[in-house]
Design a protein around this motif. Structure first.
Motif, mmCIF file in Angstrom:
data_model
loop_
_atom_site.group_PDB
_atom_site.id
_atom_site.type_symbol
_atom_site.label_atom_id
_atom_site.label_comp_id
_atom_site.label_asym_id
_atom_site.label_seq_id
_atom_site.Cartn_x
_atom_site.Cartn_y
_atom_site.Cartn_z
ATOM 1 N N ILE A 339 0.847 -1.205 0.000
ATOM 2 C CA ILE A 339 0.000 0.000 0.000
ATOM 3 C C ILE A 339 0.877 1.249 0.000
ATOM 4 C CG2 ILE A 339 -1.691 1.314 1.359
ATOM 5 C CD1 ILE A 339 -2.839 -1.150 -0.112
ATOM 6 N N GLN A 340 1.956 1.190 0.785
ATOM 7 C CA GLN A 340 2.905 2.315 0.793
ATOM 8 C C GLN A 340 3.508 2.507 -0.600
ATOM 9 O OE1 GLN A 340 3.881 4.153 3.722
ATOM 10 N NE2 GLN A 340 5.009 5.522 2.361
ATOM 11 N N PRO A 344 1.165 8.100 -3.687
ATOM 12 C CA PRO A 344 1.763 9.191 -4.473
ATOM 13 C C PRO A 344 2.959 9.854 -3.781
ATOM 14 C CG PRO A 344 -0.278 9.934 -3.456
ATOM 15 C CD PRO A 344 -0.162 8.470 -3.154
ATOM 16 N N VAL A 345 3.049 9.712 -2.469
ATOM 17 C CA VAL A 345 4.096 10.381 -1.684
ATOM 18 C C VAL A 345 4.853 9.298 -0.907
ATOM 19 C CG1 VAL A 345 4.531 12.068 0.153
ATOM 20 C CG2 VAL A 345 2.616 12.420 -1.417
ATOM 21 N N ASP A 346 6.162 9.380 -0.893
ATOM 22 C CA ASP A 346 6.979 8.410 -0.141
ATOM 23 C C ASP A 346 6.733 6.968 -0.597
ATOM 24 O OD1 ASP A 346 8.140 10.403 1.402
ATOM 25 O OD2 ASP A 346 6.669 10.218 3.015
ATOM 26 N N SER A 347 6.519 6.801 -1.892
ATOM 27 C CA SER A 347 6.278 5.445 -2.407
ATOM 28 C C SER A 347 7.534 4.583 -2.340
ATOM 29 C CB SER A 347 5.802 5.515 -3.856
ATOM 30 O OG SER A 347 6.798 6.132 -4.650
ATOM 31 N N ALA A 366 1.309 2.233 6.885
ATOM 32 C CA ALA A 366 1.565 2.665 5.525
ATOM 33 C C ALA A 366 0.799 3.953 5.316
ATOM 34 C CB ALA A 366 1.100 1.611 4.532
ATOM 35 N N ALA A 367 1.509 5.046 5.136
ATOM 36 C CA ALA A 367 0.838 6.344 5.005
ATOM 37 C C ALA A 367 1.641 7.210 4.041
ATOM 38 C CB ALA A 367 0.682 7.013 6.363
ATOM 39 N N GLY A 368 1.518 6.912 2.777
ATOM 40 C CA GLY A 368 2.178 7.732 1.756
ATOM 41 C C GLY A 368 1.288 8.894 1.398
ATOM 42 N N THR A 369 1.146 9.810 2.351
ATOM 43 C CA THR A 369 0.078 10.812 2.269
ATOM 44 C C THR A 369 0.629 12.224 2.070
ATOM 45 O OG1 THR A 369 0.125 10.974 4.681
ATOM 46 C CG2 THR A 369 -1.481 9.474 3.718
ATOM 47 N N LEU A 378 -5.378 7.095 1.238
ATOM 48 C CA LEU A 378 -5.260 5.639 1.298
ATOM 49 C C LEU A 378 -4.112 5.243 2.228
ATOM 50 C CD1 LEU A 378 -6.267 2.892 0.280
ATOM 51 C CD2 LEU A 378 -4.555 3.052 -1.527
ATOM 52 N N THR A 379 -4.458 4.534 3.288
ATOM 53 C CA THR A 379 -3.483 4.156 4.314
ATOM 54 C C THR A 379 -3.844 2.776 4.850
ATOM 55 O OG1 THR A 379 -4.875 5.446 5.829
ATOM 56 C CG2 THR A 379 -2.823 6.468 5.147
ATOM 57 N N ALA A 380 -2.855 2.124 5.429
ATOM 58 C CA ALA A 380 -3.108 0.827 6.058
ATOM 59 C C ALA A 380 -2.294 0.756 7.334
ATOM 60 C CB ALA A 380 -2.716 -0.312 5.124
ATOM 61 N N ASP A 381 -2.919 0.334 8.403
ATOM 62 C CA ASP A 381 -2.204 0.161 9.679
ATOM 63 C C ASP A 381 -2.468 -1.238 10.176
ATOM 64 O OD1 ASP A 381 -2.597 3.054 9.542
ATOM 65 O OD2 ASP A 381 -4.426 2.692 10.685
ATOM 66 N N ALA A 382 -1.521 -1.728 10.934
ATOM 67 C CA ALA A 382 -1.736 -3.035 11.534
ATOM 68 C C ALA A 382 -0.942 -3.136 12.823
ATOM 69 C CB ALA A 382 -1.295 -4.134 10.571
ATOM 70 N N PRO A 383 -1.630 -3.505 13.928
ATOM 71 C CA PRO A 383 -0.894 -3.880 15.128
ATOM 72 C C PRO A 383 -0.186 -5.206 14.814
ATOM 73 C CG PRO A 383 -3.286 -3.711 15.537
ATOM 74 C CD PRO A 383 -3.088 -3.676 14.067
ATOM 75 N N MET A 384 1.096 -5.295 15.147
ATOM 76 C CA MET A 384 1.865 -6.486 14.743
ATOM 77 C C MET A 384 1.654 -7.605 15.734
ATOM 78 S SD MET A 384 2.954 -5.589 11.928
ATOM 79 C CE MET A 384 3.877 -7.045 11.545
#
Ligand code: PLP
Length: 420
Positions: A339-340, A344-347, A366-369, A378-384
């Motif tokens: 997703i990162q 568009p930013v920090d790909s 993942a926050a390429g914002t 568009l972002t994705a987070d996950a507790p590991m």
């Protein structure tokens, strides 16, 4: 390698075709919410002068004050406080609760454990100084039913037993594997509170919920909502900030707590202009709809691949979050990284799990914002931690959501984590 890209594109096209009805419903929702927001702008006669920057104390800042009124109309309530000086959604929620609760009062949370960042603010975890618990606010919580609904029986008992000053609801799932609470469910629970504890104030964490349905919780009996402007109501353009919206007196109390009693909302300038807040609010119904469509698309794509998703692609949605369960830590991480890479930013950067302030577990984000951490993008987070669930949200455009879905599927297939 091209083989995976083509197969991923075909799968996403299939998913999109399966969602024709879902997307038509979202279009109708957008139309209705856009009409409400447009009326709010017209009713308050928004004009170029509202975009003029202000400095210093910001006395008589007509841009600031009009934004409050437009926002209140958009939320279908009496009043709102929309401020870049709210540092985040957590800050807005905490400020509202701190404004409404006095030492000795009880805060009753009706929706299980609150969102991670609030645990320390309320004093439930860790010894953060200045938490509500530090100020002598009692905390009680009732769990959701196994079906993820408000437990009306337990709520009724708790209202009688604890006499809470505030009953608190979290609309969105946050980082929990449960359905989010739709406005109709909230309405039922609110009427129970009104009957059993007429003196209690109903406060809602509305993060991620704005413009996902035709009505906001304030339109079905909530006294005060709070949320973040780098989520839905900022439309992807607001660069920072948070809001509270609801009954006039409670908004004023929150302003006193944010600034200072007696001064409240009269001061607070913004030299960078409120233009992106206005424009973002105007775009918010559309951008939220784009996010909802993207979320449904990801759900359908992973359903076709045999993974478990919540909500399901056809389910009614009341927030923009899409949870997906992966089979391993590696798959979860790879998904977030893809997703990162599709941003568009920090790909070009690779997100790694870290100890994010306010969270109990390591989190990969993942926050390429454009706006740092803005999860309406568009972002994705996950507790590991098991059970390896990714929480995906946002998308400024559905077309971007689609491209990211294709890229993620291709990456997972290439690593032999899913089979196309
Ligand atoms: C994002 C979120 C918050 C906190 O907002 P921040 O802006 O990250 O501080 C609180 N509750 C829910 C359900 C959220 O999604």
């Amino acid at each position: 390698m091209k083989k995976f890209d083509e197969a991923a594109a075909a799968l996403v096209a299939q998913a999109q075709a399966d969602l024709a009805q879902v997307c038509a419903r979202i279009d109708a929702l957008e139309q209705e919410n856009q009409a409400r927001v447009l009326r709010a702008f017209q009713q308050e006669r928004v004009a170029a002068r509202h975009f003029a920057p202000t400095t210093g104390y910001g006395y008589d800042d007509v841009g600031r004050d009009t934004l409050d009124k437009v926002f209140a109309l958009a939320m279908g309530c009496e009043d709102a406080l929309v401020r870049p000086q709210f540092a985040s959604g957590t800050h807005a929620i905490y400020t509202a609760l701190a404004a409404l609760l006095l030492p000795g009062d009880t805060l009753l949370c009706a929706t299980g454990t609150p969102y991670d960042t609030l645990e320390q603010a309320l004093g439930l975890r860790g010894g953060a100084q200045g938490s509500l618990a530090d100020y002598g606010v009692q905390y009680r919580q009732i769990e959701l039913t196994p079906e993820g609904e408000v437990d009306h029986e337990a709520l009724g008992q708790a209202l009688g037993r604890f006499g809470p000053a505030v009953v608190y609801f979290q609309r969105s799932r946050g980082y929990a594997w449960r359905q989010s609470l739709c406005v109709a469910q909230l309405e039922q629970a609110f009427s129970l509170v009104r009957q059993a504890a007429p003196q209690a104030l109903i406060v809602v964490d509305n993060c991620y919920g704005e413009f996902c349905e035709e009505r906001e919780p304030t339109q079905v009996g909530a006294d005060l909502l709070a949320g973040s402007l780098i989520k839905n109501p900022g439309g992807g353009l607001a660069p920072c900030g948070g809001y509270v919206a609801g009954r006039h007196g409670l908004v004023e109390r929150t302003a006193n707590r944010l600034i200072a009693p007696g001064i409240g909302r009269e001061v607070g300038s913004y030299a960078a202009s409120y233009l992106p807040f206005y424009q973002g609010l105007f775009l918010a119904p559309h951008v939220t709809a784009q996010s909802l469509k993207s979320a449904a698309l990801f759900a359908r794509v992973f359903e076709l691949l045999g993974l478990t998703t919540l909500p399901g692609s056809q389910d009614h949605r009341t927030d923009i979050i899409q949870a997906v369960r992966f089979s391993s830590r590696e798959a979860l991480l790879l998904f977030c990284q893809s997703i990162q890479a599709a941003a568009p930013v920090d790909s070009f950067v690779t997100p790694e799990p870290w100890d994010m302030p306010g969270y109990a577990h390591q989190v990969v984000m993942a926050a390429g914002t454009f706006v740092q951490g803005a999860s309406i993008e568009l972002t994705a987070d996950a507790p590991m931690t098991e059970p390896y669930t990714a929480y995906l949200q946002g998308a400024l455009t559905y077309a971007h959501g689609k491209l990211a879905a294709q890229a993620a599927v291709a990456a997972l297939a290439r690593a032999a984590t899913v089979r196309l």
